[in-house]
Each structure stands twice: as C-alpha cells, then as structure tokens.
Enzyme design. Structure first.
Site, PDB file in Angstrom:
ATOM      1  N   LYS A   1      16.981 -38.000 -21.606  1.00  0.00           N
ATOM      2  CA  LYS A   1      17.696 -37.956 -22.911  1.00  0.00           C
ATOM      3  C   LYS A   1      18.593 -36.692 -23.165  1.00  0.00           C
ATOM      4  CE  LYS A   1      16.086 -38.107 -27.523  1.00  0.00           C
ATOM      5  NZ  LYS A   1      14.883 -38.120 -28.527  1.00  0.00           N
TER       6      LYS A   1
ATOM      7  N   SER B   1      15.114 -42.231 -31.438  1.00  0.00           N
ATOM      8  CA  SER B   1      16.231 -41.428 -31.324  1.00  0.00           C
ATOM      9  C   SER B   1      16.817 -41.776 -29.592  1.00  0.00           C
ATOM     10  CB  SER B   1      16.401 -40.013 -31.295  1.00  0.00           C
ATOM     11  OG  SER B   1      15.240 -39.526 -30.598  1.00  0.00           O
TER      12      SER B   1
ATOM     13  N   SER C   1      10.170 -42.165 -31.672  1.00  0.00           N
ATOM     14  CA  SER C   1      11.546 -42.212 -30.827  1.00  0.00           C
ATOM     15  C   SER C   1      11.415 -42.705 -29.528  1.00  0.00           C
ATOM     16  CB  SER C   1      12.284 -40.710 -30.661  1.00  0.00           C
ATOM     17  OG  SER C   1      12.641 -40.190 -32.019  1.00  0.00           O
TER      18      SER C   1
END
Length: 400
Positions: free
Chosen positions: A70, A127, A151
């Site tokens: 990420k 996210s 997320s």
C-alpha cells in the site's frame, strides 16, 4: 493466464513447475496491461521485482508470490520485511485515497481514480483501493494495507475479494502502538487461506512494535458447529434491502446456525474522530477523551454479552454495493458497519457472498477479541465463490 492463488504459486516454485522469475514476470506483464484501465499503481518497480525474484529461496513459505505494498507504507514496515523474508516479491505500491478527503472509499493515482474490475464506472473502495482492484483483477494474489475504519474490508467487499483485520495489534506497526489504537495492519487477497497464511507470517511482536500480539499460527480447520448472530445494520443508516437479502440468502445456505441475539451499540463516529486525532498526534480535550472511552467501553460490553451467546456476528460489510468512482463524498456512510470494530479492536474479516446487479456483496464476520481463529472459520463457511470480473487477467475486456 491468471497468476493463481499464493498456495499454488508456492507449490509450483517449490516443485520447479514455475520459477519465481516466471511468476513475477507474468504479474509485471498483467500490471502493465491492466493498470492503464484500472489505475491501481502508485509506483511500479519491475527492475526491483525481477532482482528480488532471482534471489527467492524456493523453499520459502511465500516463495515467488508477487504482491503490492500500500502506498506510503515504509519499506522497513514489519509486514513488508516479513513477507519478503518468506519469499514474496513486491512489484510496486498501490493507490490509496487522496489525502484530505472526508471519505476514504476510493483510490487516486494523482491524476485519475482507481476503477473497479467489475464495473469501470465504480469505485474499488478504499483506502486500500489499488490493492483490492489488482487482487480482484488477478494481477497479484495479495496486497498489504491498514484498516482504521474499514480500509481493508470495504475495498474487499467492493471488489469481491477477502480483507482481514485481525484483533488490534495482530500485525506489528512500523511506528509502534499509537495513542488512539484504531489501525490494524493487514492484507487483502483473492483467497481466504492465502490471507490467513500471510497474516500469520506477518504477525508477532517486532522491535518496532514490541507490544504487538503474539505470533498467530495458521488455525487448524474445525468441524465444530458455529452459531452466529446477524444484524443488517449497526447504526441509524439501513442497508440496501437487496444487499441485506444477498447476505441473508448466503447465511441460509451456509453451514452455520443463525441465532437472534439483540445488540445495541452506541454510535461510533464521536469516539472514532477522537481516537483518530490521538493517532495523528493532535491530542484531545479531557471531556472528549472520556466520552470516547465511555463509547468504547459500552460497545465492548454489549459485544461481550452478544458473544456469550454466539461465536460470531455477521453483517453486510458495506451498506450498499460499490458507488461511482468519483462519488465518494456522498457515500461516506457506505462502510458504516466497519468502523465500530476499529474502535473496539475486534477481529473482522470480509468475504464475498454473492453478486447484486453484477457487483460484489461482502459479508463481515466479527469474533471476540483474540478469537481470530473463529472469525476466519466462520468466514470459510459463509464465503461464496464468484466468477472472474469482466476486467481481469485473461478476460476478454482486459485490453480495454
């Protein structure tokens, strides 16, 4: 050709059926072809990936498994170093939500939105947006992320894959334990068993986070009966009735017993905002901090009472299917069932349970503190297999 589950890659690399370099080259080729369509890459590192693949020990627990990190995750983060030590190969960094956005249920490359492989007009969630899109499209079997309000679970639900948030502290954080205690580091994957294995490898205390929970061994499958409670919503906002029905239908077909147990949780937004501020180093007034603690304590007690009657709680992961890729702000409540369990720290996993108008529906399975084994065991019985999304490795629309 699809890259395949991590377990299959590991078996092939160990046996010599495929080399780590061959697997990684296939992932790099898939990323080149699909990123211009789905916009899941923040950074791409083919040279580093090839060099890492050449060094892979074929006996590693994740030998040759390509994955995405990420965006903004430091290279020394325990989840990254431990996966790499097990033989996994990062091919780049995935997109996340644009900094400063009120809602985080989308992805942004800096110039374009991350798209959903099931429908290019829809968001892949957030996210951990790019990781979920790439996993669903078959580019990589695993992607790392963090979950402070859903997320991992929201993008997993939007994209029809698996997202696991273990009990708070399950995977060590690179910056140690923050004051608010919302975020659990974890993984998104196409296969539940892959996610469990990778989480186990990444778990356990680390010098950067010595207060992390003990190492979590891969749980042994259990044939015991499981009792679950189902709630279609946990707050004032109702689930889309059609989403609710998909989850109910799947529970009816699954090998679990659904028990009607009441659950009254206090709204979590007030506490979440205070705890998020503490995590970010902004501090909080005493009254606000005390109120956040009261909400956390009340909800922990209510959940303890529920878990005295059942093994797990099941909800829709999101109140609706994926919204438009650029319509994130009006849909801020979409992931409302998720952030309750960041405030309380319970383990929660999202698995696909079906499709609604061609878009995935996810179910969230929540278990008592430290009962991550129960959460994934129930998830295994509840999950449903989905077809490959229209935009994916080997699919007809992959070259769009």
């Amino acid at each position: 050709m699809a890259i395949g589950p991590a377990a299959a890659i590991v078996a092939d690399v160990y046996s010599g059926a495929r080399t780590a370099v061959e697997v990684v080259e296939a992932a790099l080729d898939a990323a080149r072809r699909l990123d211009p369509v789905l916009h899941f890459l923040e950074e791409f590192d083919p040279g580093g990936a090839r060099a890492a693949a050449e060094r892979v020990d074929p006996g590693g627990a994740l030998a040759g498994v390509p994955f995405l990190i990420k965006g903004q995750t430091p290279v020394h983060a325990p989840i990254v170093t431990r996966l790499v030590a097990a033989g996994a190969v990062p091919i780049g960094r995935s997109t996340r939500a644009r900094p400063g956005a009120v809602s985080q249920t989308f992805g942004w490359t800096g110039s374009d939105y991350t798209r959903n492989p099931w429908d290019l007009t829809r968001s892949s969630g957030g996210s951990t947006a790019g990781g979920a899109a790439a996993v669903a499209a078959g580019v990589v079997p695993l992607a790392t992320g963090g979950d402070s309000g859903g997320s991992l679970r929201i993008p997993a639900a939007f994209c029809g894959v698996v997202g696991l948030k273990g009990t708070y502290g399950r995977v060590p954080r690179p910056g140690g334990r923050p004051l608010g205690g919302l975020t659990t580091i974890g993984l998104i994957g196409a296969d539940l068993d892959d996610v469990i294995l990778a989480t186990s490898i990444a778990s356990g205390p680390h010098r950067l986070d010595p207060a992390a929970l003990p190492h979590w061994p891969v749980p042994v499958e259990s044939e015991r009966p499981w009792r679950v409670a189902y709630h279609s919503t946990l707050g004032a906002c109702p689930a889309n009735p059609a989403v609710d029905q998909v989850v109910r239908d799947r529970l009816s077909a699954a090998d679990v017993t659904v028990v009607d147990v009441p659950l009254e949780l206090l709204p979590t937004e007030e506490a979440w905002l205070v705890l998020s501020g503490l995590d970010a180093g902004r501090g909080a007034e005493a009254a606000a901090s005390n109120r956040a603690r009261e909400i956390r304590d009340h909800n922990n007690t209510a959940l303890a009472d529920l878990f005295a009657e059942v093994d797990a709680l099941v909800t829709p992961t999101t109140l609706d299917v994926a919204h438009g890729y650029d319509q994130h702000e009006p849909n801020i409540v979409t992931g409302d069932p998720c952030w309750y369990f960041n405030v309380t720290g319970h383990p929660a996993v999202s698995v696909p349970v079906g499709l609604l108008d061609g878009l995935p529906v996810g179910a969230q399975i929540v278990a008592p503190h430290w009962a991550d084994d129960a959460a994934v065991a129930v998830a295994r019985r509840v999950q449903a297999g989905l077809p490959r999304p229209p935009v994916s490795v080997g699919a007809r629309r992959a070259s769009l």
